[in-house]
Design an enzyme around this catalytic site. Structure first.
Site, PDB file in Angstrom:
ATOM      1  N   ASN A 125     -10.538  -2.465  -5.045  1.00  0.00           N
ATOM      2  CA  ASN A 125      -9.912  -1.626  -6.009  1.00  0.00           C
ATOM      3  C   ASN A 125     -10.791  -1.782  -7.612  1.00  0.00           C
ATOM      4  O   ASN A 125      -9.944  -0.533  -7.987  1.00  0.00           O
ATOM      5  CB  ASN A 125      -8.618  -2.061  -6.338  1.00  0.00           C
ATOM      6  CG  ASN A 125      -8.042  -1.949  -5.282  1.00  0.00           C
ATOM      7  OD1 ASN A 125      -7.000  -2.870  -4.942  1.00  0.00           O
ATOM      8  ND2 ASN A 125      -7.849  -1.047  -4.451  1.00  0.00           N
ATOM      9  N   ASP A 168       0.628  -1.301  -0.561  1.00  0.00           N
ATOM     10  CA  ASP A 168      -0.253  -0.231   0.227  1.00  0.00           C
ATOM     11  C   ASP A 168       0.818   1.221   0.298  1.00  0.00           C
ATOM     12  O   ASP A 168       2.407   0.885   0.712  1.00  0.00           O
ATOM     13  CB  ASP A 168      -0.616  -0.456   1.798  1.00  0.00           C
ATOM     14  CG  ASP A 168      -1.885   1.038   1.070  1.00  0.00           C
ATOM     15  OD1 ASP A 168      -2.262   0.715  -0.306  1.00  0.00           O
ATOM     16  OD2 ASP A 168      -2.348   1.467   1.866  1.00  0.00           O
TER      17      ASP A 168
HETATM   18  C1  IPE Z   1      -5.609  -2.449   0.018  1.00  0.00           C
HETATM   19  O1  IPE Z   1      -4.716  -1.632  -0.391  1.00  0.00           O
HETATM   20  C2  IPE Z   1      -5.082  -3.260  -1.381  1.00  0.00           C
HETATM   21  C3  IPE Z   1      -3.704  -3.483  -1.837  1.00  0.00           C
HETATM   22  C4  IPE Z   1      -3.276  -2.719  -2.031  1.00  0.00           C
HETATM   23  C5  IPE Z   1      -3.867  -3.852  -3.083  1.00  0.00           C
HETATM   24  P1  IPE Z   1      -6.219  -0.353  -0.645  1.00  0.00           P
HETATM   25  O2  IPE Z   1      -5.759   1.049  -0.544  1.00  0.00           O
HETATM   26  O3  IPE Z   1      -6.663  -0.863  -1.257  1.00  0.00           O
HETATM   27  O4  IPE Z   1      -6.908  -0.313   0.666  1.00  0.00           O
HETATM   28  P2  IPE Z   1      -7.948   0.573   1.219  1.00  0.00           P
HETATM   29  O5  IPE Z   1      -8.546   1.156   0.742  1.00  0.00           O
HETATM   30  O6  IPE Z   1      -6.892   1.516   1.968  1.00  0.00           O
HETATM   31  O7  IPE Z   1      -8.619  -0.160   3.376  1.00  0.00           O
HETATM   32  C1  IPE Z   2      -1.771   0.416  -3.646  1.00  0.00           C
HETATM   33  O1  IPE Z   2      -1.556   1.668  -2.974  1.00  0.00           O
HETATM   34  C2  IPE Z   2      -1.643  -0.415  -4.867  1.00  0.00           C
HETATM   35  C3  IPE Z   2      -3.397  -0.627  -5.357  1.00  0.00           C
HETATM   36  C4  IPE Z   2      -4.036  -0.789  -4.067  1.00  0.00           C
HETATM   37  C5  IPE Z   2      -3.336  -0.398  -6.265  1.00  0.00           C
HETATM   38  P1  IPE Z   2      -2.354   2.875  -3.153  1.00  0.00           P
HETATM   39  O2  IPE Z   2      -3.200   2.707  -5.023  1.00  0.00           O
HETATM   40  O3  IPE Z   2      -3.730   2.431  -3.020  1.00  0.00           O
HETATM   41  O4  IPE Z   2      -1.826   4.172  -2.665  1.00  0.00           O
HETATM   42  P2  IPE Z   2      -2.718   5.214  -1.968  1.00  0.00           P
HETATM   43  O5  IPE Z   2      -2.854   4.182  -0.154  1.00  0.00           O
HETATM   44  O6  IPE Z   2      -3.475   5.751  -2.787  1.00  0.00           O
HETATM   45  O7  IPE Z   2      -1.005   5.937  -1.342  1.00  0.00           O
HETATM   46 MG    MG Z   3      -3.976   2.587  -0.582  1.00  0.00          MG
END
Ligand code: IPE
Ligand code: IPE
Ligand code: MG
Length: 225
Positions: free
Chosen positions: A59, A11
């Site tokens: 996502n 993340d």
């Molecule tokens: C969790 O991250 C999913 C992945 C890292 C693929 P998210 O960014 O989607 O999670 P939330 O929305 O902060 O819980």
């Molecule tokens: C994790 O990074 C990757 C996916 C969930 C695909 P994020 O895209 O959630 O990055 P933040 O949390 O917005 O910084």
């Molecule tokens: Mg994230």
């Protein structure tokens, strides 16, 4: 003892990019670049199983532009990395509802699995279109369809995507969020969790070593004494 299975909630790609005045997509790209070093280091240490949470079922609710970019990045990652991963003796497996991806992406994913299915130096799970609740629901439906009217813990474990693999000993989440976000709900019943505020693209081998050292200090009791 080192963990047998480490799972990563990768993340913070978006925030990594924003801090640099870049588009979120640049963060996703940097994030995929970071995976290789983690795999190599794990192999050197003899860690046998890794699971990477790359794209959650939820996502898909992100803006179409971002989802569209990720739908290009995911197959690109496998195209780019497959040769080296094969040479490293990695077996690649997808966990998640792959049917939600377009046919061409599904093909790339299944080719990566097929090409590496006889390898066993290190097992790599990529969680794509993955949700822990969805996985449990799917498992239960499979068991019902097989005619079972009562199930055991083992039956459910065997019907999960991770069937036959040890549960994750250590789950690492980067970016400072302290939640599981629907990841490996059933399998992480007794996992150790490690949270770091480092964003995934900056999660270096040194950071990984810090997490492993932390894990090694822990006393796992599994409810016993
Ligand atoms: C969790 O991250 C999913 C992945 C890292 C693929 P998210 O960014 O989607 O999670 P939330 O929305 O902060 O819980
Ligand atoms: C994790 O990074 C990757 C996916 C969930 C695909 P994020 O895209 O959630 O990055 P933040 O949390 O917005 O910084
Ligand atoms: Mg994230």
């Amino acid at each position: 003892m080192l963990p047998k299975h480490v799972a990563f909630i990768m993340d913070g790609n978006g925030r990594w990019a924003a801090e640099r005045g870049l588009e979120r997509t640049a963060g996703h790209r940097a994030g995929t670049e970071n995976i290789r070093g983690i795999i190599r280091h794990s192999k050197d240490l003899g860690i046998k199983y890794l699971t990477f949470y790359a794209f959650s079922a939820e996502n898909f609710s992100r803006p179409a532009e971002e989802v569209g970019f990720l739908m290009k990045l995911i197959p690109e990652f496998f195209h780019r990395e497959i040769r080296e991963l094969t040479q490293e003796g990695a077996r690649i497996q997808m966990i998640g509802d792959i049917s939600q991806f377009s046919r061409p992406i599904q093909l790339v994913l299944s080719q990566a699995e097929k090409l590496t299915k006889h390898n066993d130096t290190i097992i790599l799970n990529f969680a794509l279109a993955y949700g822990g609740r969805q996985e449990i629901v799917r498992a239960v439906n499979q068991l019902l369809q097989s005619g079972k009217i009562e199930v055991t813990d083992q039956d459910i474990s065997d019907a999960l995507y991770t069937s036959g693999m040890p549960d994750p000993d250590l789950v690492i989440r980067t970016s400072g969020e302290q939640r599981v976000s629907n990841f490996l709900l059933y399998q992480s019943a007794y996992s150790e969790f490690y949270f770091t505020s480092i964003y995934w693209p900056d999660f270096s081998v040194t950071e990984f070593d810090n997490a492993l050292a932390d894990y090694q200090q822990r006393k796992r009791r599994f409810g016993g004494l």
